[in-house]
Design a protein around this motif. Structure first.
Motif, short mmCIF file in Angstrom:
data_model
loop_
_atom_site.label_atom_id
_atom_site.label_comp_id
_atom_site.label_asym_id
_atom_site.label_seq_id
_atom_site.Cartn_x
_atom_site.Cartn_y
_atom_site.Cartn_z
N ASP A 88 -7.06 -1.19 -5.64
CA ASP A 88 -6.19 -0.18 -5.04
C ASP A 88 -6.06 1.03 -5.97
N ALA A 89 -6.16 0.76 -7.27
CA ALA A 89 -6.06 1.82 -8.27
C ALA A 89 -7.12 1.58 -9.34
N VAL A 90 -7.62 2.68 -9.88
CA VAL A 90 -8.68 2.61 -10.90
C VAL A 90 -8.26 3.48 -12.08
N ILE A 91 -8.47 2.96 -13.27
CA ILE A 91 -8.26 3.74 -14.49
C ILE A 91 -9.60 3.83 -15.20
N LEU A 92 -10.02 5.04 -15.48
CA LEU A 92 -11.29 5.27 -16.16
C LEU A 92 -11.02 5.79 -17.56
N GLY A 93 -11.55 5.13 -18.59
CA GLY A 93 -11.31 5.57 -19.95
C GLY A 93 -12.56 5.56 -20.79
N ILE A 123 -19.79 13.23 1.12
CA ILE A 123 -18.66 12.35 1.40
C ILE A 123 -18.65 11.27 0.33
N GLY A 124 -17.50 11.09 -0.31
CA GLY A 124 -17.35 10.00 -1.26
C GLY A 124 -17.00 8.71 -0.53
N LYS A 125 -17.51 7.60 -1.02
CA LYS A 125 -17.28 6.31 -0.36
C LYS A 125 -15.79 6.02 -0.17
N TYR A 126 -14.96 6.45 -1.12
CA TYR A 126 -13.54 6.10 -1.07
C TYR A 126 -12.66 7.21 -0.49
N GLN A 127 -13.30 8.20 0.10
CA GLN A 127 -12.56 9.28 0.76
C GLN A 127 -11.66 8.68 1.83
N ASP A 128 -10.40 9.08 1.85
CA ASP A 128 -9.41 8.60 2.82
C ASP A 128 -9.07 7.11 2.66
N SER A 129 -9.43 6.53 1.52
CA SER A 129 -9.12 5.12 1.28
C SER A 129 -7.74 4.93 0.65
N HIS A 130 -7.15 6.00 0.18
CA HIS A 130 -5.85 5.99 -0.51
C HIS A 130 -5.91 5.28 -1.86
N LYS A 131 -7.14 5.10 -2.39
CA LYS A 131 -7.27 4.57 -3.75
C LYS A 131 -6.89 5.69 -4.72
N VAL A 132 -6.16 5.33 -5.77
CA VAL A 132 -5.72 6.32 -6.74
C VAL A 132 -6.39 6.08 -8.09
N CYS A 133 -6.34 7.10 -8.94
CA CYS A 133 -7.04 7.01 -10.22
C CYS A 133 -6.27 7.75 -11.31
N VAL A 134 -6.34 7.21 -12.52
CA VAL A 134 -5.89 7.89 -13.73
C VAL A 134 -7.07 7.88 -14.69
N ALA A 162 2.48 6.47 -6.48
CA ALA A 162 1.55 7.00 -5.48
C ALA A 162 1.06 5.88 -4.57
N LEU A 163 0.85 4.70 -5.12
CA LEU A 163 0.40 3.57 -4.30
C LEU A 163 1.48 3.10 -3.33
N GLU A 164 2.72 3.23 -3.74
CA GLU A 164 3.84 2.73 -2.93
C GLU A 164 4.22 3.68 -1.81
N ARG A 165 3.69 4.91 -1.81
CA ARG A 165 4.03 5.87 -0.76
C ARG A 165 3.38 5.50 0.55
#
Length: 194
Positions: free
Chosen positions: A76-81, A114-125, A191-194
């Protein structure tokens, strides 16, 4: 909720890992499912530019990349570091990003995708670490991670930069950065809880 943290550093207990753990603090306290992976543990071959993924979301190269995308699909959420190596992300992170070419499609022309996760509501930091004290010395590390996340359709919530951190564990002394990282993690959950 499932949170996936992707670490481009091979220092498993290094500054990038500590920064990611700070971002994950709110999710951990809320007892969400968390997985942190180190890209160095996976065999990711270089993209060959074969266009074999054209018309699908699947890369034709057979290595560990498909397993990573399965994890990304489930999150549901991704963190890239990543730490900064020569003004950009590590080679492990760059290979992963290059292979994620399979996560975009060009339905009409090469100027629009088009990105695969467009409109998927996945969030990222996104998060980056740099040895030097000036943000300019980070080069494009943080902007590359952030632009990439948006290109594949993730909603970028925040970005965190840790400067002047070379020795493993040095970021533990950067309380302002760690507070910013925790805030980013909290914003991600909100953002995920909205």
């Amino acid at each position: 909720m499932k949170i996936l943290a992707i670490n481009g550093s091979r220092r498993k207990q290094g500054n990038t890992s500590i920064l990611l753990q700070s971002i994950l603090k709110a999710a951990d306290q809320a007892q969400h499912a968390i997985e942190m992976i180190s890209l160095g543990d996976y065999r990711i071959e270089a993209c060959t530019g074969c266009e074999g993924c054209s018309g699908s979301w699947d890369c034709v190269i057979k290595d560990d990349y498909a397993e990573l995308i399965h994890k990304l699909d489930q999150a549901d959420a991704v963190i890239l570091g990543s730490p900064t190596y020569w003004y950009t992300v590590t080679s492990d992170m760059k290979r992963f990003i290059d292979r994620c070419y399979s996560l975009i499609q060009y339905p009409h022309n090469r100027q629009q995708w088009i990105g695969k996760y467009q409109d998927s509501h996945k969030v990222c930091v996104t998060a980056a670490v740099c040895e030097q004290p000036e943000e300019s010395m980070m080069g494009n590390t943080l902007t590359l991670l952030s632009d990439f996340s948006r290109d594949i359709g993730l909603q970028l919530i925040d970005s965190v930069a840790a400067l002047h951190c070379f020795e493993a564990g040095r970021v533990r002394g950067e309380t302002t950065v760690l507070e910013k990282a925790e805030q980013a993690g909290t914003m991600m959950l909100q953002a995920l809880e909205r």
